[in-house]
Design an enzyme around this catalytic site. Structure first.
Site, PDB file in Angstrom:
ATOM      1  N   GLU A 136       0.837  -1.208   0.000  1.00 49.28           N
ATOM      2  CA  GLU A 136       0.000   0.000   0.000  1.00 49.28           C
ATOM      3  C   GLU A 136       0.867   1.250   0.000  1.00 49.28           C
ATOM      4  O   GLU A 136       1.960   1.252   0.562  1.00 49.28           O
ATOM      5  CB  GLU A 136      -0.903   0.018   1.248  1.00 49.28           C
ATOM      6  CG  GLU A 136      -2.315  -0.491   0.997  1.00 49.28           C
ATOM      7  CD  GLU A 136      -3.197   0.536   0.266  1.00 49.28           C
ATOM      8  OE1 GLU A 136      -2.658   1.392  -0.490  1.00 49.28           O
ATOM      9  OE2 GLU A 136      -4.417   0.489   0.440  1.00 49.28           O
TER      10      GLU A 136
ATOM     11  N   ASP B  20      -4.105   5.222   6.364  1.00 45.69           N
ATOM     12  CA  ASP B  20      -4.645   6.414   7.004  1.00 45.69           C
ATOM     13  C   ASP B  20      -5.582   5.945   8.122  1.00 45.69           C
ATOM     14  O   ASP B  20      -5.130   5.586   9.203  1.00 45.69           O
ATOM     15  CB  ASP B  20      -5.330   7.233   5.901  1.00 45.69           C
ATOM     16  CG  ASP B  20      -5.824   8.588   6.354  1.00 45.69           C
ATOM     17  OD1 ASP B  20      -5.276   9.130   7.311  1.00 45.69           O
ATOM     18  OD2 ASP B  20      -6.767   9.117   5.729  1.00 45.69           O
TER      19      ASP B  20
HETATM   20  P1  IMP Z   1      -7.736   4.560   4.707  1.00 43.78           P
HETATM   21  O1  IMP Z   1      -8.811   3.585   4.358  1.00 43.78           O
HETATM   22  O2  IMP Z   1      -8.269   5.760   5.434  1.00 43.78           O
HETATM   23  O3  IMP Z   1      -6.558   3.950   5.418  1.00 43.78           O
HETATM   24  O4  IMP Z   1      -7.278   5.207   3.356  1.00 43.78           O
HETATM   25  C1  IMP Z   1      -6.339   4.664   2.588  1.00 43.78           C
HETATM   26  C2  IMP Z   1      -6.394   5.240   1.195  1.00 43.78           C
HETATM   27  O5  IMP Z   1      -6.799   6.636   1.163  1.00 43.78           O
HETATM   28  C3  IMP Z   1      -5.005   5.209   0.635  1.00 43.78           C
HETATM   29  O6  IMP Z   1      -4.749   3.992   0.004  1.00 43.78           O
HETATM   30  C4  IMP Z   1      -5.000   6.392  -0.296  1.00 43.78           C
HETATM   31  O7  IMP Z   1      -5.498   5.986  -1.549  1.00 43.78           O
HETATM   32  C5  IMP Z   1      -5.964   7.381   0.308  1.00 43.78           C
HETATM   33  N1  IMP Z   1      -5.248   8.392   1.107  1.00 43.78           N
HETATM   34  C6  IMP Z   1      -5.241   8.526   2.445  1.00 43.78           C
HETATM   35  N2  IMP Z   1      -4.495   9.562   2.848  1.00 43.78           N
HETATM   36  C7  IMP Z   1      -4.001  10.110   1.716  1.00 43.78           C
HETATM   37  C8  IMP Z   1      -3.119  11.230   1.470  1.00 43.78           C
HETATM   38  O8  IMP Z   1      -2.634  11.949   2.367  1.00 43.78           O
HETATM   39  N3  IMP Z   1      -2.827  11.475   0.166  1.00 43.78           N
HETATM   40  C9  IMP Z   1      -3.320  10.732  -0.866  1.00 43.78           C
HETATM   41  N4  IMP Z   1      -4.132   9.686  -0.676  1.00 43.78           N
HETATM   42  C10 IMP Z   1      -4.476   9.367   0.603  1.00 43.78           C
HETATM   43 MG    MG Z   2      -4.540   3.856  -2.145  1.00 44.39          MG
END
Ligand code: IMP
Ligand code: MG
Length: 193
Positions: free
Chosen positions: A101, A105
């Site tokens: 990945e 986040d």
């Molecule tokens: P999560 O489900 O919140 O962990 O989000 C993960 C996905 O959100 C990542 O694989 C990214 O595609 C996108 N994402 C989260 N934070 C960022 C960032 O700061 N910049 C760009 N994409 C992000």
């Molecule tokens: Mg992603």
């Protein structure tokens, strides 16, 4: 990790040399940990493409590469509700799988992917993430291979996008103020292209 001046809309900066040496370290660790095996690296499109491409060239094993593409629903894509729009092209049953990945986040996306992949009965399943924005975590994620811990800034570059742009920046930059990006994106990112 470098930090631009406090008045700048740019926050953290990871330059190509720093990314390169960290990716080399991760590749060396994976090479050691999987000695005698042939892990399959599963990249999550599109953000992990640059990272995966550099990482596999630092792994001295007969690795396999596959990809999944997903779309997220809900507020800012952080609902954890994910739809697979491109699936793996081969079975991972009894394989050693490393999910690659760009960034973790909230952790919701990777948690969904792990449970989906786990159901296919791989021999082993680990996570390799270039960036860990752990202050935003909603659900705990076991990240075996981690590149960098980063603060709560929106990051772009080296595969990471904002509205599908900036993936081609060679550095990773944190944008403290997304309005500044909207106002004059080219001026903001020019030093990091
Ligand atoms: P999560 O489900 O919140 O962990 O989000 C993960 C996905 O959100 C990542 O694989 C990214 O595609 C996108 N994402 C989260 N934070 C960022 C960032 O700061 N910049 C760009 N994409 C992000
Ligand atoms: Mg992603």
């Amino acid at each position: 990790m470098a930090q631009a001046s406090s008045s700048s809309p740019v926050g953290l900066v990871l330059e190509p040399d720093a990314i390169r040496s960290r990716v080399a370290e991760l590749g060396a660790r994976i090479t050691r940990d999987y000695a005698g095996r042939a892990p399959i690296l599963v990249g999550v499109l599109k953000g992990s493409v640059m990272f995966l491409a550099d990482l596999v060239r630092r792994i001295d094993l007969p690795v396999g590469v596959d990809f999944m593409a997903i779309t997220s629903y809900g507020e800012g894509g952080h609902s954890g509700v994910v739809r697979i729009v491109k699936d793996l092209s081969s079975s991972i049953e009894d394989e050693d799988v490393i999910l690659v990945e760009d960034i973790i986040d909230t952790g919701l996306t990777v948690t969904y992917l792990l449970s989906n992949l786990h159901a296919r009965k791989p021999r082993s399943l680990e996570v390799c993430a270039l960036l860990d924005k752990s202050v935003r975590r909603i659900i705990e994620v076991p990240i075996k291979y981690k590149g960098f811990d980063i603060p709560d800034e929106f990051v772009i570059g080296y595969g990471l996008d904002h509205q599908n742009r900036y993936r081609n920046l060679r550095s990773i930059i944190g944008v403290k103020d997304l309005d500044a990006l909207a106002e004059d994106a080219d001026a903001l990112v020019a030093p990091y292209a």
